[in-house]
Scaffold this motif. Structure first.
Motif, PDB file in Angstrom:
ATOM      1  N   ASP A 205       3.392  -0.903  24.968  1.00  0.00           N
ATOM      2  CA  ASP A 205       2.742  -1.330  23.727  1.00  0.00           C
ATOM      3  C   ASP A 205       1.447  -0.553  23.506  1.00  0.00           C
ATOM      4  O   ASP A 205       1.100  -0.206  22.372  1.00  0.00           O
ATOM      5  CB  ASP A 205       2.439  -2.834  23.776  1.00  0.00           C
ATOM      6  N   TYR A 209       0.518   2.081  20.333  1.00  0.00           N
ATOM      7  CA  TYR A 209      -0.478   1.342  19.567  1.00  0.00           C
ATOM      8  C   TYR A 209      -0.592   1.834  18.124  1.00  0.00           C
ATOM      9  O   TYR A 209      -0.419   1.077  17.168  1.00  0.00           O
ATOM     10  CB  TYR A 209      -1.828   1.447  20.279  1.00  0.00           C
ATOM     11  N   SER A 210      -0.874   3.115  17.929  1.00  0.00           N
ATOM     12  CA  SER A 210      -1.064   3.649  16.572  1.00  0.00           C
ATOM     13  C   SER A 210       0.232   3.650  15.780  1.00  0.00           C
ATOM     14  O   SER A 210       0.245   3.335  14.589  1.00  0.00           O
ATOM     15  CB  SER A 210      -1.638   5.071  16.642  1.00  0.00           C
ATOM     16  N   ASP A 212       2.810   1.613  16.088  1.00  0.00           N
ATOM     17  CA  ASP A 212       3.151   0.245  15.681  1.00  0.00           C
ATOM     18  C   ASP A 212       2.258  -0.235  14.534  1.00  0.00           C
ATOM     19  O   ASP A 212       2.720  -0.944  13.630  1.00  0.00           O
ATOM     20  CB  ASP A 212       3.038  -0.704  16.876  1.00  0.00           C
ATOM     21  N   LEU A 213       0.980   0.138  14.563  1.00  0.00           N
ATOM     22  CA  LEU A 213       0.095  -0.209  13.448  1.00  0.00           C
ATOM     23  C   LEU A 213       0.569   0.446  12.159  1.00  0.00           C
ATOM     24  O   LEU A 213       0.566  -0.174  11.089  1.00  0.00           O
ATOM     25  CB  LEU A 213      -1.335   0.236  13.755  1.00  0.00           C
ATOM     26  N   ARG A 218       3.512  -5.826  14.803  1.00  0.00           N
ATOM     27  CA  ARG A 218       2.331  -6.478  15.384  1.00  0.00           C
ATOM     28  C   ARG A 218       2.579  -6.747  16.868  1.00  0.00           C
ATOM     29  O   ARG A 218       3.342  -7.638  17.240  1.00  0.00           O
ATOM     30  CB  ARG A 218       2.022  -7.771  14.646  1.00  0.00           C
ATOM     31  N   THR A 219       1.936  -5.958  17.702  1.00  0.00           N
ATOM     32  CA  THR A 219       2.045  -6.112  19.145  1.00  0.00           C
ATOM     33  C   THR A 219       0.718  -6.621  19.706  1.00  0.00           C
ATOM     34  O   THR A 219      -0.266  -6.750  18.969  1.00  0.00           O
ATOM     35  CB  THR A 219       2.398  -4.771  19.803  1.00  0.00           C
ATOM     36  N   GLY A 222      -2.283  -4.380  19.014  1.00  0.00           N
ATOM     37  CA  GLY A 222      -2.641  -4.374  17.603  1.00  0.00           C
ATOM     38  C   GLY A 222      -3.305  -5.657  17.150  1.00  0.00           C
ATOM     39  O   GLY A 222      -4.138  -5.651  16.241  1.00  0.00           O
ATOM     40  N   THR A 229      -5.234  -6.708  26.070  1.00  0.00           N
ATOM     41  CA  THR A 229      -3.851  -6.535  26.501  1.00  0.00           C
ATOM     42  C   THR A 229      -3.786  -6.155  27.972  1.00  0.00           C
ATOM     43  O   THR A 229      -2.949  -6.665  28.728  1.00  0.00           O
ATOM     44  CB  THR A 229      -3.156  -5.466  25.647  1.00  0.00           C
ATOM     45  N   GLU A 272      -3.150   5.484  24.813  1.00  0.00           N
ATOM     46  CA  GLU A 272      -2.143   6.140  23.992  1.00  0.00           C
ATOM     47  C   GLU A 272      -2.291   7.655  23.950  1.00  0.00           C
ATOM     48  O   GLU A 272      -1.342   8.372  23.602  1.00  0.00           O
ATOM     49  CB  GLU A 272      -2.168   5.586  22.563  1.00  0.00           C
TER      50      GLU A 272
END
Length: 302
Positions: A205, A209-210, A212-213, A218-219, A222, A229, A272
């Protein structure tokens, strides 16, 4: 080491860095390394009960993992997402046909072994794991004009990953050995494995990160941030460390902390911006280390 040269012929080149990198990429990005990790964790469960892993079951777990992860990597909608291509994604895009072929061969082998060993009586149990695994990436519902798979529902995907991996690598061996899933020892092993995989799932995750945003998934990173996290992931590892099956010798308990400590290091330094190899080789490699530690303990620790 260079190959020997024959008189009057051009020299045969030694293994070059680019050749080695290509081989490493193929092992990592075709999910072969991940499938070995699934096999290793399943094997580790059999070792706990001091039973040799049946080779057909081991191959079935290996090929089923190859099928599911390579199917996920070739889905058309994933290649149309508006995100920057990493080296991993670029490799997968360049080898989509090969990955699809590998997935189909793996499915055929896993299916044949499923029938050969007579797992049909557990079709409901294994089927629900297969459904979760397939719907994890396949679009199932349209939300706000965009098709969502299970992984797109807020904060859900890490728990799905941990559940399926723990079920496959703990419950399936238990069922093979005719142990009840309600057995306290089975429950502790499942919970320990669930928390171990959950902690590692948070790492991916963080990697995404970027992305998924950008696509609206929504993880945990994020919603709560990367640092929070990492703390949740480390807490999961602490939970795994304190869940010790009854009767496990103290020296085994101490040795089995090594993979958890390595996982903690991978989690703490995850970012990331790190190389694809950090995640594909190290984060997944912790699971292979888990198997190696259990295997060595079974061989050399009484």
């Amino acid at each position: 080491m260079p190959f020997a040269r024959s008189s009057g012929s051009a020299p045969t080149p030694a293994l070059s860095p680019s050749w080695l990198k290509g081989g490493l990429d193929a092992v990592l990005y075709s999910s072969t390394w991940l499938a070995l990790a699934a096999l290793g964790l399943t094997w580790a469960t059999f070792l706990f009960w001091q039973v040799h892993i049946p080779w057909r079951l081991g191959i079935m777990i290996f090929t089923a993992t190859l099928f599911l992860y390579n199917l996920d990597s070739v889905l058309p909608y994933k290649h149309s997402q508006p995100v920057a291509l990493s080296g991993r994604k670029s490799w997968m895009r360049a080898h989509r046909r090969g990955l699809f072929f590998l997935a189909m061969v793996a499915l055929a082998v896993a299916g044949a072994l499923f029938l050969w060993d007579g797992w049909q009586h557990l079709i409901g149990f294994i089927g629900h794991l297969a459904v979760i695994s397939l719907l994890y990436s396949l679009p199932i519902a349209k939300v706000k004009g965009r098709w969502w798979a299970l992984r797109d529902f807020p904060l859900l995907k890490v728990f799905l990953i941990a559940y399926v991996w723990a079920a496959v690598t703990v419950w399936i061996p238990a069922l093979y050995l005719h142990r009840s899933l309600l057995d306290p020892v089975v429950g502790v092993l499942f919970a320990r494995r669930f928390l171990f995989i959950l902690a590692l799932a948070f790492v991916f995750d963080i990697r995404d990160y970027s992305k998924d945003l950008l696509i609206g998934t929504r993880t945990f990173p994020g919603v709560f941030g990367v640092k929070a996290t990492k703390l949740v992931a480390l807490a999961a590892l602490v939970g795994a460390a304190v869940l010790v099956p009854i009767g496990m010798p103290v020296h085994h308990q101490t040795v089995f902390l090594l993979p958890l400590l390595l996982a903690a290091g991978v989690i703490w330094f995850a970012d990331e911006s790190r190389s694809d190899y950090y995640f594909a080789l190290l984060a997944d490699g912790v699971m292979v280390v888990q198997f190696l530690v259990v295997w060595l303990a079974s061989k050399f620790l009484l």
